[in-house]
Write a protein that holds these residues in place. Structure first.
Motif, PDB file in Angstrom:
ATOM      1  N   ILE A 157       0.848  -1.200   0.000  1.00 17.31           N
ATOM      2  CA  ILE A 157       0.000   0.000   0.000  1.00 17.31           C
ATOM      3  C   ILE A 157       0.882   1.249   0.000  1.00 17.31           C
ATOM      4  CG2 ILE A 157      -1.990  -1.110   1.047  1.00 17.31           C
ATOM      5  CD1 ILE A 157      -1.174   0.154   3.707  1.00 17.31           C
ATOM      6  N   PRO A 158       0.430   2.299  -0.664  1.00 16.07           N
ATOM      7  CA  PRO A 158       1.208   3.534  -0.700  1.00 16.07           C
ATOM      8  C   PRO A 158       1.091   4.291   0.623  1.00 16.07           C
ATOM      9  CG  PRO A 158      -0.824   3.776  -1.957  1.00 16.07           C
ATOM     10  CD  PRO A 158      -0.751   2.345  -1.522  1.00 16.07           C
ATOM     11  N   GLY A 159       2.168   4.988   0.978  1.00 16.46           N
ATOM     12  CA  GLY A 159       2.162   5.793   2.196  1.00 16.46           C
ATOM     13  C   GLY A 159       1.892   4.977   3.435  1.00 16.46           C
ATOM     14  N   VAL A 160       2.563   3.854   3.582  1.00 13.91           N
ATOM     15  CA  VAL A 160       2.265   2.914   4.659  1.00 13.91           C
ATOM     16  C   VAL A 160       2.483   3.527   6.045  1.00 13.91           C
ATOM     17  CG1 VAL A 160       4.539   1.802   4.692  1.00 13.91           C
ATOM     18  CG2 VAL A 160       2.519   0.496   5.337  1.00 13.91           C
ATOM     19  N   GLU A 161       3.462   4.422   6.189  1.00 18.02           N
ATOM     20  CA  GLU A 161       3.700   5.049   7.497  1.00 18.02           C
ATOM     21  C   GLU A 161       2.527   5.947   7.888  1.00 18.02           C
ATOM     22  OE1 GLU A 161       5.989   5.392   5.022  1.00 18.02           O
ATOM     23  OE2 GLU A 161       7.728   4.248   5.700  1.00 18.02           O
ATOM     24  N   VAL A 162       2.005   6.686   6.933  1.00 12.29           N
ATOM     25  CA  VAL A 162       0.875   7.572   7.189  1.00 12.29           C
ATOM     26  C   VAL A 162      -0.369   6.749   7.537  1.00 12.29           C
ATOM     27  CG1 VAL A 162      -0.658   9.296   6.140  1.00 12.29           C
ATOM     28  CG2 VAL A 162       1.798   9.383   5.703  1.00 12.29           C
ATOM     29  N   VAL A 163      -0.591   5.662   6.822  1.00  8.82           N
ATOM     30  CA  VAL A 163      -1.738   4.797   7.088  1.00  8.82           C
ATOM     31  C   VAL A 163      -1.617   4.188   8.482  1.00  8.82           C
ATOM     32  CG1 VAL A 163      -2.973   2.710   6.365  1.00  8.82           C
ATOM     33  CG2 VAL A 163      -2.115   4.301   4.649  1.00  8.82           C
ATOM     34  N   ARG A 164      -0.404   3.762   8.859  1.00  8.68           N
ATOM     35  CA  ARG A 164      -0.203   3.190  10.191  1.00  8.68           C
ATOM     36  C   ARG A 164      -0.505   4.210  11.280  1.00  8.68           C
ATOM     37  NH1 ARG A 164       5.102   2.606  12.247  1.00  8.68           N
ATOM     38  NH2 ARG A 164       4.794   4.820  12.452  1.00  8.68           N
ATOM     39  N   GLU A 165      -0.096   5.459  11.096  1.00  7.79           N
ATOM     40  CA  GLU A 165      -0.381   6.497  12.096  1.00  7.79           C
ATOM     41  C   GLU A 165      -1.877   6.792  12.186  1.00  7.79           C
ATOM     42  OE1 GLU A 165       1.371   7.984  14.553  1.00  7.79           O
ATOM     43  OE2 GLU A 165       2.825   6.457  13.983  1.00  7.79           O
ATOM     44  N   LYS A 166      -2.556   6.815  11.043  1.00  5.08           N
ATOM     45  CA  LYS A 166      -4.014   7.000  11.057  1.00  5.08           C
ATOM     46  C   LYS A 166      -4.693   5.833  11.756  1.00  5.08           C
ATOM     47  CE  LYS A 166      -4.400   9.924   7.001  1.00  5.08           C
ATOM     48  NZ  LYS A 166      -4.991  10.107   5.680  1.00  5.08           N
ATOM     49  N   LEU A 167      -4.208   4.625  11.489  1.00  4.25           N
ATOM     50  CA  LEU A 167      -4.748   3.429  12.139  1.00  4.25           C
ATOM     51  C   LEU A 167      -4.523   3.495  13.642  1.00  4.25           C
ATOM     52  CD1 LEU A 167      -5.898   0.497  11.979  1.00  4.25           C
ATOM     53  CD2 LEU A 167      -3.526  -0.249  11.787  1.00  4.25           C
ATOM     54  N   ARG A 168      -3.327   3.844  14.045  1.00  6.97           N
ATOM     55  CA  ARG A 168      -2.987   3.923  15.472  1.00  6.97           C
ATOM     56  C   ARG A 168      -3.902   4.895  16.206  1.00  6.97           C
ATOM     57  NH1 ARG A 168      -0.004   7.371  18.393  1.00  6.97           N
ATOM     58  NH2 ARG A 168       1.009   6.567  20.255  1.00  6.97           N
ATOM     59  N   THR A 169      -4.075   6.072  15.648  1.00 12.88           N
ATOM     60  CA  THR A 169      -4.934   7.088  16.249  1.00 12.88           C
ATOM     61  C   THR A 169      -6.383   6.614  16.295  1.00 12.88           C
ATOM     62  OG1 THR A 169      -3.462   8.814  15.429  1.00 12.88           O
ATOM     63  CG2 THR A 169      -5.670   9.496  16.081  1.00 12.88           C
ATOM     64  N   ALA A 170      -6.850   6.031  15.206  1.00 16.98           N
ATOM     65  CA  ALA A 170      -8.238   5.570  15.144  1.00 16.98           C
ATOM     66  C   ALA A 170      -8.480   4.423  16.128  1.00 16.98           C
ATOM     67  CB  ALA A 170      -8.585   5.132  13.727  1.00 16.98           C
ATOM     68  N   VAL A 171      -7.510   3.528  16.295  1.00 18.74           N
ATOM     69  CA  VAL A 171      -7.662   2.420  17.245  1.00 18.74           C
ATOM     70  C   VAL A 171      -7.790   2.975  18.658  1.00 18.74           C
ATOM     71  CG1 VAL A 171      -6.420   0.499  18.336  1.00 18.74           C
ATOM     72  CG2 VAL A 171      -6.563   0.638  15.850  1.00 18.74           C
ATOM     73  N   GLN A 172      -6.931   3.920  19.015  1.00 19.83           N
ATOM     74  CA  GLN A 172      -6.995   4.499  20.357  1.00 19.83           C
ATOM     75  C   GLN A 172      -8.314   5.243  20.582  1.00 19.83           C
ATOM     76  OE1 GLN A 172      -5.108   3.893  22.917  1.00 19.83           O
ATOM     77  NE2 GLN A 172      -3.852   2.581  21.636  1.00 19.83           N
ATOM     78  N   ASN A 173      -8.745   6.012  19.589  1.00 19.58           N
ATOM     79  CA  ASN A 173     -10.018   6.740  19.704  1.00 19.58           C
ATOM     80  C   ASN A 173     -11.203   5.786  19.835  1.00 19.58           C
ATOM     81  OD1 ASN A 173      -8.654   9.161  19.521  1.00 19.58           O
ATOM     82  ND2 ASN A 173      -9.098   9.441  17.344  1.00 19.58           N
ATOM     83  N   GLU A 174     -11.170   4.698  19.085  1.00 24.19           N
ATOM     84  CA  GLU A 174     -12.284   3.741  19.126  1.00 24.19           C
ATOM     85  C   GLU A 174     -12.293   2.991  20.453  1.00 24.19           C
ATOM     86  OE1 GLU A 174     -15.741   2.105  17.330  1.00 24.19           O
ATOM     87  OE2 GLU A 174     -14.632   3.968  17.198  1.00 24.19           O
ATOM     88  N   ARG A 175     -11.133   2.661  20.970  1.00 22.70           N
ATOM     89  CA  ARG A 175     -11.072   2.010  22.287  1.00 22.70           C
ATOM     90  C   ARG A 175     -11.593   2.946  23.373  1.00 22.70           C
ATOM     91  NH1 ARG A 175      -5.226  -1.024  22.326  1.00 22.70           N
ATOM     92  NH2 ARG A 175      -5.822  -2.748  20.975  1.00 22.70           N
ATOM     93  N   ASP A 176     -11.228   4.225  23.285  1.00 22.56           N
ATOM     94  CA  ASP A 176     -11.728   5.205  24.257  1.00 22.56           C
ATOM     95  C   ASP A 176     -13.237   5.363  24.134  1.00 22.56           C
ATOM     96  OD1 ASP A 176      -9.164   5.584  25.174  1.00 22.56           O
ATOM     97  OD2 ASP A 176      -8.836   7.459  24.069  1.00 22.56           O
ATOM     98  N   ARG A 177     -13.732   5.429  22.914  1.00 19.61           N
ATOM     99  CA  ARG A 177     -15.164   5.608  22.689  1.00 19.61           C
ATOM    100  C   ARG A 177     -15.957   4.424  23.227  1.00 19.61           C
ATOM    101  NH1 ARG A 177     -19.370   4.666  19.087  1.00 19.61           N
ATOM    102  NH2 ARG A 177     -18.218   3.203  17.804  1.00 19.61           N
ATOM    103  N   LYS A 178     -15.453   3.208  23.030  1.00 19.28           N
ATOM    104  CA  LYS A 178     -16.156   2.009  23.486  1.00 19.28           C
ATOM    105  C   LYS A 178     -15.765   1.612  24.909  1.00 19.28           C
ATOM    106  CE  LYS A 178     -17.546  -0.205  19.311  1.00 19.28           C
ATOM    107  NZ  LYS A 178     -18.897  -0.687  19.391  1.00 19.28           N
ATOM    108  N   ARG A 179     -14.818   2.318  25.474  1.00 21.82           N
ATOM    109  CA  ARG A 179     -14.306   2.022  26.818  1.00 21.82           C
ATOM    110  C   ARG A 179     -13.783   0.584  26.901  1.00 21.82           C
ATOM    111  NH1 ARG A 179     -19.336   4.906  28.357  1.00 21.82           N
ATOM    112  NH2 ARG A 179     -18.686   7.039  28.784  1.00 21.82           N
ATOM    113  N   VAL A 180     -12.941   0.246  25.943  1.00 21.54           N
ATOM    114  CA  VAL A 180     -12.356  -1.087  25.853  1.00 21.54           C
ATOM    115  C   VAL A 180     -10.854  -0.963  26.063  1.00 21.54           C
ATOM    116  CG1 VAL A 180     -11.922  -3.039  24.299  1.00 21.54           C
ATOM    117  CG2 VAL A 180     -14.112  -1.873  24.240  1.00 21.54           C
ATOM    118  N   ARG A 181     -10.277  -1.883  26.802  1.00 17.99           N
ATOM    119  CA  ARG A 181      -8.840  -1.937  27.021  1.00 17.99           C
ATOM    120  C   ARG A 181      -8.334  -3.317  26.650  1.00 17.99           C
ATOM    121  NH1 ARG A 181      -7.941   2.339  25.950  1.00 17.99           N
ATOM    122  NH2 ARG A 181      -8.556   4.054  27.233  1.00 17.99           N
ATOM    123  N   GLN A 182      -7.115  -3.368  26.172  1.00 14.76           N
ATOM    124  CA  GLN A 182      -6.470  -4.632  25.812  1.00 14.76           C
ATOM    125  C   GLN A 182      -5.826  -5.222  27.058  1.00 14.76           C
ATOM    126  OE1 GLN A 182      -6.442  -6.211  22.840  1.00 14.76           O
ATOM    127  NE2 GLN A 182      -5.375  -7.863  23.882  1.00 14.76           N
TER     128      GLN A 182
END
Length: 180
Positions: free
Chosen positions: A143-168
């Motif tokens: 995939i193009p821009g893999v570092e940018v996609v990973r950072e977007k994924l990282r941020t979205a995962v943290q936001n979604e965990r906070d929104r759902k109040r889920v912890r690993q």
């Protein structure tokens, strides 16, 4: 017990990134198709000269590497990734379509791999380790821009965990022996 998760506030799902696997992932396969086509053309020419033009029909065999190339290109082009603020959607298939969705709060870890050929053309592989039973690992290849996609994924995962109040919760099986 009510399974309705009404305590989680609804938020608008937005698309953060979308794209396809690059055709560069099949570089060696495409190179093989070219070499095969050149070999067929050479053999057809030699056979045609030896049979005074009767072997010209041998050029029809050039359709084999062409079909091989087109099928691989089409399968790759029909794989589409869409990263939203809440999930990753993977659409694939030519005749039979498949949509696989991964809720982002299930992502446990992710890794980037950039082999030399992909790095030269600005691509990379992103692999996610998840707690999803059907897809424990989710690869996104070339995939193009893999570092940018990973950072977007990282941020979205943290936001979604906070929104759902889920912890690993990490459980280390090696520590069990020390407790006994």
């Amino acid at each position: 017990m009510n399974n309705d998760d009404s305590s989680v506030p609804a938020s608008a799902e937005t698309v953060l990134w979308s794209g396809h696997t690059s055709q560069w992932v099949h570089f060696w396969y495409y190179l093989f198709c070219i070499v095969l086509a050149v070999g067929i053309a050479f053999a057809a020419t030699m056979f045609g000269l030896a049979t005074a033009g009767v072997g010209a029909l041998s050029y029809v065999a050039l359709v084999i590497p062409l079909i091989m190339w087109l099928v691989r290109w089409w399968v790759t082009k029909c794989t589409f990734y869409e990263l939203t603020s809440q999930r990753l959607r993977i659409r694939s298939g030519i005749l039979n379509k498949r949509v696989d969705e991964l809720e982002l709060y299930r992502v446990k870890d992710y890794a980037i791999e950039q082999p030399l050929l992909l790095r030269l053309v600005g691509l990379g592989n992103l692999t996610m380790v998840t707690s999803d039973a059907t897809t424990p690992t989710v690869p996104m290849r070339a995939i193009p821009g893999v570092e940018v996609v990973r950072e977007k994924l990282r941020t979205a995962v943290q936001n979604e965990r906070d929104r759902k109040r889920v912890r690993q919760l990490d459980v280390d099986s090696q520590d069990e022996g020390a407790l006994k």
